[in-house]
Each structure stands twice: as structure tokens, then as C-alpha cells.
Design a protein around this motif. Structure first.
Motif, PDB file in Angstrom:
ATOM      1  N   TRP A 151       7.882  -3.409  11.721  1.00 15.57           N
ATOM      2  CA  TRP A 151       8.575  -3.532  10.739  1.00 15.57           C
ATOM      3  C   TRP A 151       9.301  -2.407  10.096  1.00 15.57           C
ATOM      4  CZ3 TRP A 151       8.384  -8.645   7.886  1.00 15.57           C
ATOM      5  CH2 TRP A 151       7.300  -9.390   8.726  1.00 15.57           C
ATOM      6  N   PHE A 152      10.505  -2.620   9.359  1.00 13.81           N
ATOM      7  CA  PHE A 152      10.907  -1.227   8.548  1.00 13.81           C
ATOM      8  C   PHE A 152      11.612  -1.938   7.083  1.00 13.81           C
ATOM      9  CE2 PHE A 152      14.411  -3.007  11.035  1.00 13.81           C
ATOM     10  CZ  PHE A 152      15.341  -3.257  10.329  1.00 13.81           C
ATOM     11  N   GLY A 153      11.572  -1.170   6.389  1.00 12.27           N
ATOM     12  CA  GLY A 153      12.282  -1.538   4.980  1.00 12.27           C
ATOM     13  C   GLY A 153      12.326  -0.367   3.976  1.00 12.27           C
ATOM     14  N   ALA A 154      12.728  -0.930   2.821  1.00  8.03           N
ATOM     15  CA  ALA A 154      12.709   0.283   1.545  1.00  8.03           C
ATOM     16  C   ALA A 154      12.300  -0.613   0.386  1.00  8.03           C
ATOM     17  CB  ALA A 154      14.351   0.594   1.547  1.00  8.03           C
ATOM     18  N   PHE A 282       8.182 -20.959   9.125  1.00 10.96           N
ATOM     19  CA  PHE A 282       8.018 -19.820   9.631  1.00 10.96           C
ATOM     20  C   PHE A 282       6.835 -18.868   9.366  1.00 10.96           C
ATOM     21  CE2 PHE A 282      11.279 -19.574   6.410  1.00 10.96           C
ATOM     22  CZ  PHE A 282      10.662 -18.356   5.244  1.00 10.96           C
ATOM     23  N   ASP A 283       6.726 -17.818   9.984  1.00 10.58           N
ATOM     24  CA  ASP A 283       5.607 -17.164   9.618  1.00 10.58           C
ATOM     25  C   ASP A 283       6.154 -15.932   8.833  1.00 10.58           C
ATOM     26  OD1 ASP A 283       3.478 -15.147   9.533  1.00 10.58           O
ATOM     27  OD2 ASP A 283       3.078 -15.266  11.702  1.00 10.58           O
ATOM     28  N   ARG A 284       5.521 -15.620   7.565  1.00 11.22           N
ATOM     29  CA  ARG A 284       5.983 -14.693   6.779  1.00 11.22           C
ATOM     30  C   ARG A 284       5.618 -13.212   7.108  1.00 11.22           C
ATOM     31  NH1 ARG A 284       6.427 -15.558   0.375  1.00 11.22           N
ATOM     32  NH2 ARG A 284       7.489 -17.646   0.272  1.00 11.22           N
ATOM     33  N   GLY A 285       4.548 -13.072   8.257  1.00  9.06           N
ATOM     34  CA  GLY A 285       3.968 -11.949   8.667  1.00  9.06           C
ATOM     35  C   GLY A 285       3.437 -10.773   7.528  1.00  9.06           C
ATOM     36  N   CYS A 286       4.436  -9.828   7.658  1.00  4.55           N
ATOM     37  CA  CYS A 286       4.140  -8.648   6.583  1.00  4.55           C
ATOM     38  C   CYS A 286       4.947  -8.886   5.514  1.00  4.55           C
ATOM     39  CB  CYS A 286       4.192  -7.266   7.337  1.00  4.55           C
ATOM     40  SG  CYS A 286       3.219  -6.991   8.611  1.00  4.55           S
ATOM     41  N   TYR A 287       6.190  -9.749   5.372  1.00  3.21           N
ATOM     42  CA  TYR A 287       6.803  -9.871   4.328  1.00  3.21           C
ATOM     43  C   TYR A 287       5.974 -10.231   2.786  1.00  3.21           C
ATOM     44  CZ  TYR A 287      10.148 -11.938   0.968  1.00  3.21           C
ATOM     45  OH  TYR A 287      10.682 -12.326  -0.312  1.00  3.21           O
ATOM     46  N   ALA A 309      12.769  -5.986   7.329  1.00  2.00           N
ATOM     47  CA  ALA A 309      12.965  -6.866   8.415  1.00  2.00           C
ATOM     48  C   ALA A 309      11.793  -6.445   9.533  1.00  2.00           C
ATOM     49  CB  ALA A 309      14.323  -6.458   9.224  1.00  2.00           C
ATOM     50  N   ALA A 310      11.739  -7.575  10.407  1.00  2.00           N
ATOM     51  CA  ALA A 310      10.607  -7.077  11.707  1.00  2.00           C
ATOM     52  C   ALA A 310      11.914  -7.027  12.763  1.00  2.00           C
ATOM     53  CB  ALA A 310       9.885  -8.571  11.790  1.00  2.00           C
ATOM     54  N   ILE A 311      11.522  -6.378  13.826  1.00  2.00           N
ATOM     55  CA  ILE A 311      12.481  -6.099  14.993  1.00  2.00           C
ATOM     56  C   ILE A 311      11.296  -6.392  16.253  1.00  2.00           C
ATOM     57  CG2 ILE A 311      14.175  -4.935  14.109  1.00  2.00           C
ATOM     58  CD1 ILE A 311      12.715  -2.364  15.435  1.00  2.00           C
ATOM     59  N   ALA A 312      11.988  -7.230  17.441  1.00  6.06           N
ATOM     60  CA  ALA A 312      11.452  -7.121  18.709  1.00  6.06           C
ATOM     61  C   ALA A 312      12.384  -7.326  19.612  1.00  6.06           C
ATOM     62  CB  ALA A 312      10.360  -8.341  18.743  1.00  6.06           C
ATOM     63  N   GLY A 313      12.571  -6.627  20.824  1.00  3.12           N
ATOM     64  CA  GLY A 313      13.406  -6.659  21.741  1.00  3.12           C
ATOM     65  C   GLY A 313      14.785  -6.564  21.075  1.00  3.12           C
ATOM     66  N   GLN A 316      16.402  -9.128  15.533  1.00  5.47           N
ATOM     67  CA  GLN A 316      15.919  -8.747  14.089  1.00  5.47           C
ATOM     68  C   GLN A 316      15.943  -9.913  13.139  1.00  5.47           C
ATOM     69  OE1 GLN A 316      17.989  -5.021  12.310  1.00  5.47           O
ATOM     70  NE2 GLN A 316      18.112  -6.458  10.347  1.00  5.47           N
ATOM     71  N   VAL A 317      14.671  -9.799  12.294  1.00  3.68           N
ATOM     72  CA  VAL A 317      14.416 -10.884  11.382  1.00  3.68           C
ATOM     73  C   VAL A 317      14.304 -10.260  10.079  1.00  3.68           C
ATOM     74  CG1 VAL A 317      13.078 -12.815  10.682  1.00  3.68           C
ATOM     75  CG2 VAL A 317      13.289 -12.627  13.152  1.00  3.68           C
ATOM     76  N   THR A 318      15.302 -10.561   9.092  1.00  2.83           N
ATOM     77  CA  THR A 318      15.244 -10.104   7.825  1.00  2.83           C
ATOM     78  C   THR A 318      14.730 -11.131   6.832  1.00  2.83           C
ATOM     79  OG1 THR A 318      17.084  -8.897   8.274  1.00  2.83           O
ATOM     80  CG2 THR A 318      16.694  -9.068   6.066  1.00  2.83           C
ATOM     81  N   TYR A 319      13.879 -10.759   6.035  1.00  2.00           N
ATOM     82  CA  TYR A 319      13.333 -11.687   5.125  1.00  2.00           C
ATOM     83  C   TYR A 319      13.599 -11.517   3.803  1.00  2.00           C
ATOM     84  CZ  TYR A 319       9.520 -13.068   8.485  1.00  2.00           C
ATOM     85  OH  TYR A 319       8.954 -13.425   9.514  1.00  2.00           O
TER      86      TYR A 319
END
Length: 346
Positions: A151-154, A282-287, A309-313, A316-319
């Protein structure tokens, strides 16, 4: 600000699925990072702490020092990335259903989220640098564990901070385009009051006397919010047997009571969580959870995981999300999430 060793080490860690973190405090020019062979469950070991949206999932620490690591990756995967974006029709059904539930069951607020799924080959160090440049007044972060994904964000929103025995937080709610000239409308002011009252009540229930600061408009990129800073100090009337500020267990209980706040979930919390489970597929995960550095119960800072956003491969999924009340209108709520998405879009 660029650091060649950071770029090499984080790049390798991402490709090898190792745990890592990087963060920069608001206004700073320096950043901090670390890499670990694994992670620990719970709070107590100095390290980078990650709490997910669900209050029922474990809190994770990526330790600063390998010597403290007793077990590697003990929890398995806690997050499943969404495969498709939320359509306007899906979002409209969610918001309309939530409004009906609020009116029928006398709820106050539910945060409706949506996801934007895109093909994107992300260079993690470069993305981190870019966020640091664009959002100088935000807590910029990136982290990854095998349990949470990357995950990354501001984040403009402080969840909880401990310093010299004082606990700090903020009520941040209401959203509109930055530098709007008009006064805040009643819907946004109502959202903000719900969050401020909730945090103050949680502080009281955990043995803290809350002191409410001034309310002001806080700019965060392309948007701005209503913000009230809240401070908590120890209530001596609770006694040592009830409140032990040196106890990591007390801190974890406070975090689980506090997160997710009404700004990211809704209020009452159980009502809001039920509505989110009902409508979001959908799964909110860390959002909507939190992350940040922990040294001790007297020295920590956790920000809410938003503008993220979460990234894999190559995905990118932005919440993005917004607070729904009885005053909400679908088109306006969708517009608010679009503004938030454009604010973090890279």
C-alpha cells in the motif's frame, strides 16, 4: 531527497515479497524506511504498525530490528484485492440503500466507499518520492507485508499520537474542493460533529480527559476538510488499576475502540459496519485503518490510511469514499469521490 540505497533495497524487497515500510512526517524533508524478513502480531515491539479497516483483524508490526523477530509471517493473507472497479450503478444502489437504512433505523452516518482498478506498473520508490513532493503537508507512507499486500498513500488525517504522556487525535470530516469561498453546509458540519463527539467519548471511556481545540478548514491537495484537534490527558480519577499508560494492551484497546472512526466507517459503528458488509462487495483491506511508527506507548504516531492505493503485479486499486447521512444525494457523493480520486491519482 532521493536515496539510491533506498531505491535498491525497497525495489528488491517488493519483488521478493518481503516486509518493508517507508514514511515521511508532514512538512519534513527527510524520510524513514526499513525492511524485515517478516512481521509480528500486535503492538509492543518498536517498529512500523499497520491496522486494517476491520476491527476484528490483527494489528501488525514490522519490527525495526531483526533480533526481535520470533516468527515470520504468522497470519497468512488478510487482504484480497478487488478485481473490478465500482460502477456508478453499484455505487448508487449502495448510497440509496444506506440512506434508507439511516432513515429507518435512526443511524447517523455510514461511509460508502468505491474502488478504481487500473492496470499500472508501479515503481514503489518513485511513487513514494512523487507523493512526498506533491503532498508536503501529509503523512506519506508505503508499506508491504505478505498479510496485507503493498500500500502507499498521503494521509492528511491523524488517528492517534502519543508524546510525553499526552494523547492527540483529530476529527477530520466533510469534504469539498479546496479554496471554496462559501461557508460549510449543514451536511458537512453534521459529519464533522459526529466524528468529534465520537473521539471525545472514546477518550473518556478509556480514562482520558479530552480537550477540544479550535475548528478550522484543513487543505489536503485538491480538497479541504473541517478539522478539530483533540487532546487527551490522563484522568486521575480512574486510578492506576484501570488506566496504565505504560501498558501496550491499553493502547491496543484504545485503537480498537477508536478505529475505524465515523470519518471512515460511520456511526453508530456496529450499524455502519453492518451496512458496509451488506452493500460493498470488495475487501477494504487497510483502507480506513491506520499505520505509522511506534517506539513506545509514550512515542508513536498513527495516521489513517486514506488517499491510498494497493498494488500487486501490474494492478493498482485506489480507494475513495464519503460520508452518507440522511441529507446525502447520490450524484453529489459520487462527485466528491471523483475529486478525492483525482487528488491522489498519479
Amino acid at each position: 531527497m532521493k536515496n539510491e540505497i533506498f531505491e535498491i533495497e525497497i525495489g528488491r524487497a517488493f519483488l521478493s515479497c518481503r516486509s518493508f515500510f517507508a514514511y515521511r512526517y508532514p512538512g519534513d524533508t527527510e524520510f524513514h524506511y526499513g525492511i524485515s524478513e517478516g512481521y509480528l502480531e500486535g503492538i509492543g515491539t518498536p517498529g512500523f504498525v499497520i491496522g486494517m479497516f476491520s476491527p476484528y483483524k490483527p494489528i501488525i508490526t514490522i519490527p525495526y530490528h531483526h533480533d526481535f523477530l520470533k516468527t515470520q509471517n504468522p497470519l497468512g493473507k488478510l487482504y484480497r484485492m478487488p478485481e473490478k472497479s465500482t460502477t456508478y450503478e453499484e455505487y448508487s444502489r449502495e448510497v440509496e440503500g444506506i440512506i434508507a437504512a439511516i432513515k429507518a433505523w435512526e443511524g447517523k452516518k455510514v461511509v460508502a466507499a468505491r474502488v478504481i482498478v487500473e492496470d499500472s506498473a508501479v515503481n514503489v520508490p518513485e511513487r513514494f518520492y512523487e507523493l512526498c513532493q506533491r503532498f508536503r503537508d501529509a503523512f506519506v507512507f508505503c508499506f508491504a507485508t505478505p498479510a496485507t499486500g503493498c500500500w502507499f498513500g498521503a494521509s492528511p488525517e491523524l488517528l492517534l499520537e502519543g508524546k510525553n504522556g499526552i494523547i492527540g487525535s483529530m476529527a477530520l470530516a466533510g469534504t469539498r474542493a479546496a479554496s471554496t469561498a462559501e461557508p460549510w453546509d449543514d451536511k458537512n458540519k453534521e459529519e464533522q460533529k459526529i466524528v468529534a463527539d465520537y473521539i471525545s467519548d472514546i477518550f473518556h471511556r478509556n480514562g482520558l480527559i479530552s480537550k477540544i481545540g479550535a475548528t478550522f478548514t484543513k487543505k489536503a491537495g485538491l480538497v479541504e476538510h473541517i478539522c478539530t484537534e483533540i487532546m487527551g490527558i490522563r484522568d486521575e480519577g480512574f486510578g492506576d488499576e484501570v488506566l496504565v499508560m505504560k501498558d501496550e494492551g491499553w493502547l491496543e484497546r484504545l485503537l480498537r475502540d477508536l478505529s475505524p472512526t465515523p470519518a471512515l466507517c460511520g456511526y453508530p459503528k456496529d450499524f455502519a459496519l453492518n451496512e458496509i458488509r451488506r452493500y460493498e462487495h470488495f475487501d477494504r483491506g487497510c483502507y480506513g485503518g491506520f499505520c505509522g511508527p511506534f517506539q513506545s506507548v509514550d512515542d508513536f504516531r498513527f495516521n489513517v490510511v486514506i488517499r491510498c492505493a494497493a498494488i500487486a503485479g501490474g494492478t493498482q486499486v485506489t480507494y475513495v469514499g464519503g460520508g452518507i447521512t440522511g441529507r446525502s444525494e447520490v450524484a453529489e457523493e459520487w462527485k466528491e469521490t471523483e475529486i478525492k480520486y483525482q487528488s491522489i491519482k498519479l
